[in-house]
Each structure stands twice: as structure tokens, then as C-alpha cells.
Design an enzyme around this catalytic site. Structure first.
Site, PDB file in Angstrom:
ATOM      1  N   ALA A 144      26.941  37.281  20.828  1.00 20.92           N
ATOM      2  CA  ALA A 144      25.844  38.253  21.033  1.00 20.92           C
ATOM      3  C   ALA A 144      24.728  37.585  21.818  1.00 20.92           C
ATOM      4  O   ALA A 144      24.656  36.359  21.936  1.00 20.92           O
ATOM      5  CB  ALA A 144      25.326  38.732  19.684  1.00 20.92           C
ATOM      6  N   LYS A 172      28.852  48.149  36.752  1.00 14.16           N
ATOM      7  CA  LYS A 172      29.393  49.029  37.815  1.00 14.16           C
ATOM      8  C   LYS A 172      30.658  49.728  37.336  1.00 14.16           C
ATOM      9  O   LYS A 172      30.819  50.940  37.485  1.00 14.16           O
ATOM     10  CB  LYS A 172      29.683  48.140  39.028  1.00 14.16           C
ATOM     11  CG  LYS A 172      30.536  48.707  40.108  1.00 14.16           C
ATOM     12  CD  LYS A 172      30.681  47.752  41.273  1.00 14.16           C
ATOM     13  CE  LYS A 172      31.602  46.601  40.974  1.00 14.16           C
ATOM     14  NZ  LYS A 172      33.042  46.975  40.951  1.00 14.16           N
ATOM     15  N   GLY A 184      25.460  40.754  32.087  1.00 19.52           N
ATOM     16  CA  GLY A 184      25.113  41.095  33.474  1.00 19.52           C
ATOM     17  C   GLY A 184      26.320  40.961  34.373  1.00 19.52           C
ATOM     18  O   GLY A 184      27.459  41.027  33.906  1.00 19.52           O
ATOM     19  N   PHE A 208      40.922  39.883  37.887  1.00 14.92           N
ATOM     20  CA  PHE A 208      40.319  39.655  36.566  1.00 14.92           C
ATOM     21  C   PHE A 208      39.566  38.325  36.586  1.00 14.92           C
ATOM     22  O   PHE A 208      39.584  37.577  35.615  1.00 14.92           O
ATOM     23  CB  PHE A 208      41.408  39.664  35.478  1.00 14.92           C
ATOM     24  CG  PHE A 208      42.159  40.970  35.405  1.00 14.92           C
ATOM     25  CD1 PHE A 208      43.411  41.097  35.985  1.00 14.92           C
ATOM     26  CD2 PHE A 208      41.593  42.085  34.788  1.00 14.92           C
ATOM     27  CE1 PHE A 208      44.101  42.300  35.942  1.00 14.92           C
ATOM     28  CE2 PHE A 208      42.271  43.302  34.748  1.00 14.92           C
ATOM     29  CZ  PHE A 208      43.534  43.407  35.328  1.00 14.92           C
ATOM     30  N   LEU A 209      38.973  38.027  37.751  1.00 18.72           N
ATOM     31  CA  LEU A 209      38.287  36.745  37.936  1.00 18.72           C
ATOM     32  C   LEU A 209      36.919  36.791  37.283  1.00 18.72           C
ATOM     33  O   LEU A 209      36.192  37.772  37.425  1.00 18.72           O
ATOM     34  CB  LEU A 209      38.114  36.446  39.430  1.00 18.72           C
ATOM     35  CG  LEU A 209      39.375  36.438  40.302  1.00 18.72           C
ATOM     36  CD1 LEU A 209      38.983  36.305  41.764  1.00 18.72           C
ATOM     37  CD2 LEU A 209      40.316  35.319  39.889  1.00 18.72           C
ATOM     38  N   VAL A 263      35.205  37.763  45.541  1.00 17.08           N
ATOM     39  CA  VAL A 263      36.615  38.015  45.187  1.00 17.08           C
ATOM     40  C   VAL A 263      37.532  37.597  46.340  1.00 17.08           C
ATOM     41  O   VAL A 263      38.475  36.822  46.170  1.00 17.08           O
ATOM     42  CB  VAL A 263      36.828  39.510  44.854  1.00 17.08           C
ATOM     43  CG1 VAL A 263      38.303  39.837  44.706  1.00 17.08           C
ATOM     44  CG2 VAL A 263      36.065  39.882  43.593  1.00 17.08           C
ATOM     45  N   CYS A 285      30.133  43.412  37.903  1.00 16.35           N
ATOM     46  CA  CYS A 285      31.325  44.180  37.512  1.00 16.35           C
ATOM     47  C   CYS A 285      31.151  45.068  36.301  1.00 16.35           C
ATOM     48  O   CYS A 285      31.387  46.275  36.372  1.00 16.35           O
ATOM     49  CB  CYS A 285      32.490  43.212  37.321  1.00 16.35           C
ATOM     50  SG  CYS A 285      32.927  42.421  38.853  1.00 16.35           S
TER      51      CYS A 285
HETATM   52  C1  UDX Z   1      33.487  43.290  45.152  1.00 18.29           C
HETATM   53  C2  UDX Z   1      33.123  43.789  43.766  1.00 18.29           C
HETATM   54  O1  UDX Z   1      32.081  42.966  43.237  1.00 18.29           O
HETATM   55  C3  UDX Z   1      34.313  43.691  42.863  1.00 18.29           C
HETATM   56  O2  UDX Z   1      34.047  44.436  41.684  1.00 18.29           O
HETATM   57  C4  UDX Z   1      35.520  44.302  43.508  1.00 18.29           C
HETATM   58  O3  UDX Z   1      36.631  44.118  42.645  1.00 18.29           O
HETATM   59  C5  UDX Z   1      35.777  43.641  44.836  1.00 18.29           C
HETATM   60  O4  UDX Z   1      34.653  43.858  45.661  1.00 18.29           O
HETATM   61  P1  UDX Z   1      32.810  40.963  45.775  1.00 18.29           P
HETATM   62  O5  UDX Z   1      33.688  39.981  46.409  1.00 18.29           O
HETATM   63  O6  UDX Z   1      31.838  40.565  44.735  1.00 18.29           O
HETATM   64  O7  UDX Z   1      33.740  41.964  45.085  1.00 18.29           O
HETATM   65  O8  UDX Z   1      32.001  41.721  46.943  1.00 18.29           O
HETATM   66  P2  UDX Z   1      31.042  40.949  47.942  1.00 18.29           P
HETATM   67  O9  UDX Z   1      30.683  39.636  47.402  1.00 18.29           O
HETATM   68  O10 UDX Z   1      29.997  41.933  48.306  1.00 18.29           O
HETATM   69  O11 UDX Z   1      31.978  40.672  49.216  1.00 18.29           O
HETATM   70  C6  UDX Z   1      32.475  41.699  50.002  1.00 18.29           C
HETATM   71  C7  UDX Z   1      32.733  41.087  51.386  1.00 18.29           C
HETATM   72  O12 UDX Z   1      33.443  42.046  52.184  1.00 18.29           O
HETATM   73  C8  UDX Z   1      31.440  40.750  52.125  1.00 18.29           C
HETATM   74  O13 UDX Z   1      31.491  39.429  52.607  1.00 18.29           O
HETATM   75  C9  UDX Z   1      31.406  41.761  53.276  1.00 18.29           C
HETATM   76  O14 UDX Z   1      30.819  41.225  54.456  1.00 18.29           O
HETATM   77  C10 UDX Z   1      32.885  42.040  53.483  1.00 18.29           C
HETATM   78  N1  UDX Z   1      33.154  43.342  54.109  1.00 18.29           N
HETATM   79  C11 UDX Z   1      32.570  44.465  53.621  1.00 18.29           C
HETATM   80  C12 UDX Z   1      34.046  43.393  55.188  1.00 18.29           C
HETATM   81  O15 UDX Z   1      34.561  42.372  55.619  1.00 18.29           O
HETATM   82  N2  UDX Z   1      34.301  44.606  55.762  1.00 18.29           N
HETATM   83  C13 UDX Z   1      33.728  45.752  55.313  1.00 18.29           C
HETATM   84  O16 UDX Z   1      33.994  46.819  55.882  1.00 18.29           O
HETATM   85  C14 UDX Z   1      32.831  45.687  54.217  1.00 18.29           C
HETATM   86  C1  UDX Z   2      33.991  40.046  34.254  1.00 14.34           C
HETATM   87  C2  UDX Z   2      35.371  40.061  33.602  1.00 14.34           C
HETATM   88  O1  UDX Z   2      35.410  39.055  32.593  1.00 14.34           O
HETATM   89  C3  UDX Z   2      36.421  39.760  34.667  1.00 14.34           C
HETATM   90  O2  UDX Z   2      37.705  39.845  34.076  1.00 14.34           O
HETATM   91  C4  UDX Z   2      36.294  40.812  35.789  1.00 14.34           C
HETATM   92  O3  UDX Z   2      37.230  40.553  36.813  1.00 14.34           O
HETATM   93  C5  UDX Z   2      34.904  40.778  36.375  1.00 14.34           C
HETATM   94  O4  UDX Z   2      33.931  41.001  35.342  1.00 14.34           O
HETATM   95  P1  UDX Z   2      32.232  38.259  35.034  1.00 14.34           P
HETATM   96  O5  UDX Z   2      31.307  39.404  34.893  1.00 14.34           O
HETATM   97  O6  UDX Z   2      32.287  37.524  36.317  1.00 14.34           O
HETATM   98  O7  UDX Z   2      33.765  38.758  34.738  1.00 14.34           O
HETATM   99  O8  UDX Z   2      31.924  37.148  33.898  1.00 14.34           O
HETATM  100  P2  UDX Z   2      32.129  37.151  32.316  1.00 14.34           P
HETATM  101  O9  UDX Z   2      32.449  35.759  31.944  1.00 14.34           O
HETATM  102  O10 UDX Z   2      33.018  38.238  31.885  1.00 14.34           O
HETATM  103  O11 UDX Z   2      30.623  37.448  31.747  1.00 14.34           O
HETATM  104  C6  UDX Z   2      30.075  38.708  31.934  1.00 14.34           C
HETATM  105  C7  UDX Z   2      28.742  38.746  31.165  1.00 14.34           C
HETATM  106  O12 UDX Z   2      29.005  38.760  29.753  1.00 14.34           O
HETATM  107  C8  UDX Z   2      27.838  37.541  31.426  1.00 14.34           C
HETATM  108  O13 UDX Z   2      26.504  37.982  31.555  1.00 14.34           O
HETATM  109  C9  UDX Z   2      27.999  36.690  30.165  1.00 14.34           C
HETATM  110  O14 UDX Z   2      26.845  35.921  29.871  1.00 14.34           O
HETATM  111  C10 UDX Z   2      28.212  37.770  29.116  1.00 14.34           C
HETATM  112  N1  UDX Z   2      28.941  37.314  27.919  1.00 14.34           N
HETATM  113  C11 UDX Z   2      30.211  36.831  28.056  1.00 14.34           C
HETATM  114  C12 UDX Z   2      28.326  37.416  26.675  1.00 14.34           C
HETATM  115  O15 UDX Z   2      27.167  37.852  26.586  1.00 14.34           O
HETATM  116  N2  UDX Z   2      29.010  37.020  25.569  1.00 14.34           N
HETATM  117  C13 UDX Z   2      30.282  36.528  25.645  1.00 14.34           C
HETATM  118  O16 UDX Z   2      30.841  36.183  24.590  1.00 14.34           O
HETATM  119  C14 UDX Z   2      30.893  36.432  26.923  1.00 14.34           C
END
Ligand code: UDX
Ligand code: UDX
Length: 429
Positions: A247, A258, A252, A147-148, A11, A255
Site C-alpha cells: 500500500a 490509461k 502512477g 507486460f514490461l 516499449v 499504463c
Molecule cells: C506506449 C504506451 O505507453 C504503452 O501503454 C503502449 O503499450 C505502447 O505505447 P511507450 O513506448 O511508452 O508506449 O510510448 P512512447 O514512449 O510515447 O513512445 C512512442 C514512440 O513512438 C515515440 O518515440 C514516438 O516518436 C514514436 N512514434 C509515434 C512513431 O514513430 N510514429 C508515430 O506515428 C507516432
Molecule cells: C505496469 C504493469 O506492471 C506492466 O505489466 C504493464 O506492461 C505496464 O504497467 P509499470 O506501470 O511500468 O508496469 O510499473 P509497476 O511496477 O507495475 O508499478 C506501477 C505503479 O504501482 C508504480 O507507481 C508503483 O510504485 C506502484 N506499486 C507497485 C505499488 O504501489 N505497490 C506495489 O506493490 C507495486
């Protein structure tokens, strides 16, 4: 404008690069020194289409720099706001682990940043007071949920459906309007709690939609209906809409599981009895097992079979295997005595950390994965799987059986090559 982003993960890095690309001057901080070194070399530590090019261009243009300490990043750099983009994983009980957010907020207070602190990380509504306490006196807090979608994050950053901001003053609202002035999309301004509940509600609504479609697919299987016809039949209702109805063997990602569990915990800790939220997760886990049971029946038993598995990532165009149904299903196949030949275009290294077994051969291509197999499982909707040479695939699979865990394959092409495709709710397609 000068902006600081803390957290350079899936993110935070997209946020930092996107804001720099939009013309802001961005300093991105991450505690992981190795990651910072990697980013300073303009290398992206995960797969996300379009990110590497923009990282390189904006770093070269001097609009984007990386630091491993907030103190260093803040030296001679007056930010108008700092985005908090650190992980908020689930605890064992499903509640949200805010330790990273707390650590970052306290660091912001210690360094004494005098600017708006914008929480982009997904955190439960109703904790504003506690988070302001972590910031210390005079701390200004806002929420700006993301909402990425992984695999389309850059696209979603530059073309979101909307921006949601939770603020407690018009001054803070204006800061975020200025930050996002480069986007021509609706900006919904609300309280911090409303913004955070919006994020949880969006993911829960999307996950519930998928779990319902997945359950309808199980019903379609037993009544001889075709779930893709049902998708068309209901998606054409403008109140339902056609996106996000496909379907499969389950969803997975880091997000949905969790956030759905965290929302269920928010309800229960506030004494609201939710009957709808938690079952989304249970239905999702069961869907993968339903898929394996179906394959077990149609294969006449899985034990001793050699199975090609195309796809490990939870979504196409990403290397992320967090909560991936492909990993769960592969582990179940192994536990039932199958031998697997696995290929994924980007997620192999991450998958190897999750599946450690002598009965798995990690293959360099989808074609190599087909050598000597009894059946093929397609578990991620990668485009290269959809455009496979089905005649060639037909020659490779002795049993002629394909199990489509994402209902993504071009059924007519595959049928022309003589296959029976078994998806979820695709009645003997
Ligand atoms: C996460 C969750 O997946 C998402 O649902 C939420 O909205 C935002 O946080 P993501 O970017 O996927 O998003 O997390 P991750 O890929 O684990 O990256 C977190 C980064 O923050 C890591 O690179 C970690 O090293 C860094 N971090 C963590 C800091 O810089 N300082 C800290 O204290 C803890
Ligand atoms: C999701 C939300 O879409 C995003 O807005 C939020 O910020 C983070 O969580 P993400 O999980 O990264 O994003 O991807 P997404 O494209 O939503 O897919 C999530 C899961 O749903 C995937 O495993 C995908 O294969 C599955 N999926 C998606 C389906 O099984 N059917 C669909 O029609 C669409």
C-alpha cells in the site's frame, strides 16, 4: 529473422534492442528524427537499466539500425513481421487515442510491407476490422501485448511470465513462435480480441489490487492496525499471493491509469455497466490527497513548512514521472503553502517540466534536500532512500517526522534513529 519495430519509446526501444540481443536483425523506425539521431549514437533518450549497453553492443554488431522513415527502413530488408509500438494515450473522456496507431498502419499499407503486422501497443479489443482497414487489402494483423514494467523492462523482456499472442491463422502463430523461440516461457495463443482484453484485464486487475490495498491501509490507520502485517496475513494465501500488495499514497505510470480508463470506456460503449473499474482511478487520486491530509494533521498545518521530498519518478529505476503520485502530492503541498526541497536520482529534469514554482529548490542529493526542513516525504521507492544514514537524517529534520508514501522504508532502522514514520496504514510506526 528480419524484424521491423515502429516506435522507439519505452516499449518499442526495449522490443527492438531485446530482439536484436536475441539474435534477430532489427530495423527500428521512429518519426522523431532527433530521437533517431540519438539512438544512432547509441544513446538511450530515457533511463532504463541495462538498455544502453545492449543498444550499443547490438548496433555495433550490425543487428540493430535506426531509421526515421519506414520506406528507408524497408529498402532491401524483407521483414517477417513489423511490431507497432507507438503511444496510445488517453483522450479527455478516458477513451484510447489510436491516431498514432492509425497513422503507422496506413504508412505500412502505403509502403506495401508484405508481412505480419503485430500490434504491441495497447489498443482496445474489438477494433481488428478497423485496423485491417487501415492496413489495406491483404493486411495481416496480430496482437502481442507487452507486460514490461518500467525500471525492470529488460528483465521483463528476457524473463516474462508468459507471451500472449492474438492471431487469426496458424501461419501467423508460427511467425510469432519463431520470433520468440529464444524464450522458454509459456506462449498463450488466442484471438486478437482476447489478447487485447488480456492486456487490459491484467493492468486493471493489478491496479484494482493496489487500490484495494490502499483503501485497506486507510482503514488500518483508523482502527490501529498495521497494513504490513495485513499484507503478510493475506499474501500468504496462495490464492492471493504476496507480490503487488504494498500500500502507499497511490500508483502512477503511463499504463495503469490509461488502461483502466480505456477498459471502462470499452465496457460503457458496449453497454456493459461496470461498477468496479472506474472507481479504481478515483480511489487512486483520493489516496494521494488522503496522504497529504494525514501529513497536514500530524505537522500541525503545512503552510509555511519547509519539506524535503525524496522521489519524483512514478517507480524506482525509471526517470518517468507520467501520472506520478509524487508530482501530484508535491503540487498539493505547494498549494497548501509548503516550500519544497526536492531530489530524485534520475527524474529531476522530467519533474521540473511538471512542477514550475519559486517555492521549489531542486537539490543535487538527498542529503542537500534535508537542509533546514521540518519533515521528509519519501514518494518513490528508490533503493538509495532505503539505505540512508538515518542517524544523519535525524540530525537534519527538526520535527523528526517522516512521511513514507510508498511504505518502503526500513521501519526498525528509522525508528532506532528516533523517528516516527508515517506511512499509509502504518499505525504510528
Ligand atoms: C506506449 C504506451 O505507453 C504503452 O501503454 C503502449 O503499450 C505502447 O505505447 P511507450 O513506448 O511508452 O508506449 O510510448 P512512447 O514512449 O510515447 O513512445 C512512442 C514512440 O513512438 C515515440 O518515440 C514516438 O516518436 C514514436 N512514434 C509515434 C512513431 O514513430 N510514429 C508515430 O506515428 C507516432
Ligand atoms: C505496469 C504493469 O506492471 C506492466 O505489466 C504493464 O506492461 C505496464 O504497467 P509499470 O506501470 O511500468 O508496469 O510499473 P509497476 O511496477 O507495475 O508499478 C506501477 C505503479 O504501482 C508504480 O507507481 C508503483 O510504485 C506502484 N506499486 C507497485 C505499488 O504501489 N505497490 C506495489 O506493490 C507495486
Amino acid at each position: 529473422m528480419n524484424i521491423t519495430v515502429i516506435g522507439a519509446g519505452y516499449v518499442g526501444l526495449v522490443q527492438a534492442v531485446g530482439l536484436a540481443e536475441a539474435g534477430h536483425v532489427v530495423r527500428c523506425v521512429d518519426v522523431n528524427v532527433e530521437r533517431v539521431e540519438c539512438l544512432r549514437r547509441a544513446e538511450v533518450p530515457f533511463f532504463e537499466i541495462g538498455l544502453a549497453e545492449k543498444l550499443e553492443a547490438n548496433s555495433a554488431a550490425g543487428r540493430l539500425r535506426f531509421f526515421s522513415s519506414l520506406e528507408d527502413a524497408s529498402r532491401d530488408f524483407e521483414s517477417v513481421c513489423v511490431f507497432v509500438c507507438v503511444q496510445t494515450p488517453s483522450r479527455e473522456d478516458g477513451s484510447c487515442d489510436l491516431s498514432a496507431v492509425e497513422a503507422v498502419m496506413k504508412e505500412i499499407g502505403r509502403v506495401g510491407l508484405d508481412c505480419l503486422v503485430v500490434v504491441k501497443s495497447t489498443v482496445p479489443p474489438g477494433l481488428e476490422e478497423e485496423m485491417c482497414g487501415w492496413l489495406g487489402t491483404g493486411g495481416r494483423l496480430a496482437a502481442n501485448p507487452e507486460f514490461l514494467r518500467e525500471g525492470r523492462a529488460m528483465e521483463d523482456f528476457f524473463a516474462p511470465d508468459r507471451i500472449v499472442i492474438g492471431v487469426s491463422s496458424s501461419r501467423d502463430e508460427q511467425v510469432l513462435r519463431d520470433v520468440y523461440a529464444f524464450l522458454d516461457v509459456p506462449i498463450f495463443v488466442m484471438s486478437i480480441a482476447s489478447a487485447q482484453l488480456t492486456k487490459y484485464s491484467a493492468n486493471t486487475m493489478l491496479a484494482m489490487r493496489l487500490s484495494l490495498m490502499n483503501e485497506l491501509a486507510c482503514i488500518a490507520d483508523v482502527v490501529g492496525a498495521d497494513i504490513q502485517d495485513v499484507e503478510r496475513g493475506i499474501g500468504s494465501d496462495t490464492r492471493i499471493g504476496s507480490p503487488f500488495l504494498r500500500a502507499g499514497a497511490g500508483f502512477g505510470g503511463s499504463c495503469f491509469p490509461k488502461d483502466v480508463q480505456a477498459l471502462a470506456r470499452v465496457a460503457s460503449t458496449h453497454g456493459v455497466e461496470s461498477l468496479l473499474i472506474q472507481p479504481i482511478i478515483e480511489a487512486n487520486i483520493r489516496q494521494g490527497m488522503y496522504f497529504v491530509e494525514k501529513a497536514d494533521r500530524l505537522l500541525g498545518g503545512i503552510s509555511g513548512k519547509t519539506i524535503a521530498v525524496w522521489g519524483m519518478a512514478f517507480n524506482k529505476n525509471t526517470d518517468d514521472v507520467r501520472e506520478s503520485p509524487a508530482v501530484r502530492i508535491s503540487q498539493e503541498l505547494l498549494s497548501r503553502g509548503a516550500k519544497l526541497r526536492v531530489f530524485d536520482p534520475e527524474a529531476m529534469e522530467n519533474a521540473k517540466k511538471e512542477i514550475v514554482s519559486a517555492d521549489v529548490v531542486w537539490c543535487d542529493s538527498k542529503e542537500v534536500a534535508l537542509e533546514g526542513v521540518d519533515a521528509l516525504f519519501v514518494l518513490t521507492e528508490w533503493d538509495e532512500f532505503l539505505t540512508a544514514d538515518w542517524e544523519r537524517v535525524a540530525g537534519a529534520i527538526s520535527g523528526g517526522l517522516i512521511f513514507d508514501g510508498k511504505n518502503c522504508l526500513p521501519r526498525a532502522d528509522v525508528a532506532r534513529a528516533g523517528f516516527r514514520v508515517h506511512g499509509m496504514g502504518l499505525w504510528n510506526a
